[in-house]
Design an enzyme around this catalytic site. Sequence first.
Site, PDB file in Angstrom:
ATOM      1  N   ASN A  89       2.071 -23.286 -15.370  1.00  0.00           N
ATOM      2  CA  ASN A  89       2.416 -24.723 -15.670  1.00  0.00           C
ATOM      3  C   ASN A  89       1.000 -25.323 -15.380  1.00  0.00           C
ATOM      4  O   ASN A  89       0.302 -25.449 -14.298  1.00  0.00           O
ATOM      5  CB  ASN A  89       3.264 -25.336 -14.634  1.00  0.00           C
ATOM      6  CG  ASN A  89       3.479 -26.931 -14.750  1.00  0.00           C
ATOM      7  OD1 ASN A  89       2.945 -27.391 -15.727  1.00  0.00           O
ATOM      8  ND2 ASN A  89       4.083 -27.258 -13.533  1.00  0.00           N
TER       9      ASN A  89
ATOM     10  N   LYS B  90       0.092 -28.209 -16.242  1.00  0.00           N
ATOM     11  CA  LYS B  90       0.175 -29.636 -15.616  1.00  0.00           C
ATOM     12  C   LYS B  90      -0.911 -30.398 -16.717  1.00  0.00           C
ATOM     13  O   LYS B  90      -0.999 -29.788 -17.799  1.00  0.00           O
ATOM     14  CB  LYS B  90      -0.068 -29.654 -14.270  1.00  0.00           C
ATOM     15  CG  LYS B  90       0.767 -28.767 -13.420  1.00  0.00           C
ATOM     16  CD  LYS B  90       0.664 -29.505 -12.041  1.00  0.00           C
ATOM     17  CE  LYS B  90       1.602 -28.256 -11.257  1.00  0.00           C
ATOM     18  NZ  LYS B  90       1.576 -28.748  -9.832  1.00  0.00           N
TER      19      LYS B  90
ATOM     20  N   HIS C 135      10.668 -31.163 -13.349  1.00  0.00           N
ATOM     21  CA  HIS C 135       9.442 -30.847 -12.411  1.00  0.00           C
ATOM     22  C   HIS C 135       9.439 -31.955 -11.337  1.00  0.00           C
ATOM     23  O   HIS C 135       9.604 -33.162 -11.565  1.00  0.00           O
ATOM     24  CB  HIS C 135       8.460 -30.709 -12.861  1.00  0.00           C
ATOM     25  CG  HIS C 135       7.131 -30.083 -11.926  1.00  0.00           C
ATOM     26  ND1 HIS C 135       6.603 -30.959 -11.289  1.00  0.00           N
ATOM     27  CD2 HIS C 135       6.578 -28.921 -11.734  1.00  0.00           C
ATOM     28  CE1 HIS C 135       5.624 -30.159 -10.707  1.00  0.00           C
ATOM     29  NE2 HIS C 135       5.740 -28.842 -10.964  1.00  0.00           N
TER      30      HIS C 135
ATOM     31  N   GLU D 244       7.171 -33.564  -9.918  1.00  0.00           N
ATOM     32  CA  GLU D 244       6.046 -34.544 -10.285  1.00  0.00           C
ATOM     33  C   GLU D 244       6.737 -35.598 -11.734  1.00  0.00           C
ATOM     34  O   GLU D 244       6.257 -36.672 -11.387  1.00  0.00           O
ATOM     35  CB  GLU D 244       4.859 -33.991 -10.670  1.00  0.00           C
ATOM     36  CG  GLU D 244       4.128 -33.247  -9.599  1.00  0.00           C
ATOM     37  CD  GLU D 244       3.104 -32.101 -10.134  1.00  0.00           C
ATOM     38  OE1 GLU D 244       2.810 -32.071 -11.409  1.00  0.00           O
ATOM     39  OE2 GLU D 244       2.869 -31.324  -9.233  1.00  0.00           O
TER      40      GLU D 244
ATOM     41  N   GLU E  63      11.320 -25.242  -6.194  1.00  0.00           N
ATOM     42  CA  GLU E  63       9.976 -25.750  -5.786  1.00  0.00           C
ATOM     43  C   GLU E  63       9.963 -26.509  -4.871  1.00  0.00           C
ATOM     44  O   GLU E  63      10.144 -27.840  -5.025  1.00  0.00           O
ATOM     45  CB  GLU E  63       9.075 -26.262  -7.077  1.00  0.00           C
ATOM     46  CG  GLU E  63       9.013 -25.296  -8.113  1.00  0.00           C
ATOM     47  CD  GLU E  63       7.898 -25.608  -9.029  1.00  0.00           C
ATOM     48  OE1 GLU E  63       6.968 -24.848  -9.194  1.00  0.00           O
ATOM     49  OE2 GLU E  63       7.940 -26.572  -9.836  1.00  0.00           O
TER      50      GLU E  63
ATOM     51  N   GLY F  23       0.998 -27.323  -4.480  1.00  0.00           N
ATOM     52  CA  GLY F  23      -0.477 -27.918  -4.647  1.00  0.00           C
ATOM     53  C   GLY F  23      -0.829 -28.154  -3.249  1.00  0.00           C
ATOM     54  O   GLY F  23      -2.189 -28.507  -3.113  1.00  0.00           O
TER      55      GLY F  23
ATOM     56  N   SER G  50       2.510 -23.339  -4.538  1.00  0.00           N
ATOM     57  CA  SER G  50       1.475 -22.428  -4.122  1.00  0.00           C
ATOM     58  C   SER G  50       1.516 -20.938  -4.130  1.00  0.00           C
ATOM     59  O   SER G  50       1.085 -20.142  -3.155  1.00  0.00           O
ATOM     60  CB  SER G  50       1.092 -22.768  -2.549  1.00  0.00           C
ATOM     61  OG  SER G  50       0.945 -24.270  -2.586  1.00  0.00           O
TER      62      SER G  50
HETATM   63  P1  PGA Z   1       1.197 -25.002  -7.568  1.00  0.00           P
HETATM   64  O1  PGA Z   1       2.227 -25.550  -8.617  1.00  0.00           O
HETATM   65  O2  PGA Z   1       1.294 -23.523  -7.725  1.00  0.00           O
HETATM   66  O3  PGA Z   1       0.078 -25.597  -8.013  1.00  0.00           O
HETATM   67  O4  PGA Z   1       1.421 -25.328  -6.102  1.00  0.00           O
HETATM   68  C1  PGA Z   1       3.595 -25.231  -8.785  1.00  0.00           C
HETATM   69  C2  PGA Z   1       4.130 -26.161  -9.629  1.00  0.00           C
HETATM   70  O5  PGA Z   1       4.097 -27.295  -9.525  1.00  0.00           O
HETATM   71  O6  PGA Z   1       5.016 -25.712 -10.647  1.00  0.00           O
END
Ligand code: PGA
Length: 244
Positions: free
Chosen positions: A8, A10, A92, A94, A162, A168, A207
């Site tokens: 992803n 983003k 997601h 976010e 997640e 992140g 992560s």
């Molecule tokens: P990350 O994000 O691997 O940077 O923690 C995962 C995600 O949001 O899908």
Amino acid sequence: MQKLIVGNWKMNGLSADLVEAEAVAAGLGDAAVRVGICPPATLVERMSRTLAGTLVAVGGQDCRAEASGAFTGDVSAEMLADAGATLVILGHSERRAGFGETDALVAAKVEAALRAGLEPIVCVGETLAEREAGRAIAVVTGQVRRSLPAALAGRPFAVAYEPVWAIGTGLTPTTDQIAEIHAAIRAELVAVLGDAGARAPILYGGSVKPANAAEILAAAEVGGALVGGASLKASDFLGIIAGA
Ligand code: PGA
């Protein structure tokens, strides 16, 4: 079952970064995993052309529930499919947190993805406050129940667990914590969708990096990974794929 590893990107990636996607495809060899990359919408068509004929699928990161209309700035599932996408990430955290996306809206987007022939990857996950209050399982299974419409039965799809606090941050749950939630998601999927719920891969996201991928991917009911930051560089992403 074959693991599914999805990157992803983003809101990262310009034309110059397509070489990273090419390097992932070139580095795969005959990897016995399914691999996808979800770039920003602006790159879906070019990445699809670049990766045509390779084993790497391309996906969107979100879509509007409607097929078309007066929705300035939005992209529909049909538009993603027309640009070459075969996958789409939906719900997601976010988007749930930053854009107020409810489970009902996510379910409508899943219906849209199915209408357009896309394979949805539906994200669920608890916040740190919810985990500390002992509510992680209840929150996640509730999201599964309300975000996954019955129309998914018989169609390819995945769920991604997640935990919001792991995205992140460099923090990850223990493999026991991951296995506990994945088992709860599996039970909920079977309750909601019957046999179809028994087969869908449940990805872990938050992560994931080359150093922890093999251990996470070996945990019970972990059918793959959804990878943010570590999917931006081919070397890192290939290191994660190698752990599958
Ligand atoms: P990350 O994000 O691997 O940077 O923690 C995962 C995600 O949001 O899908």
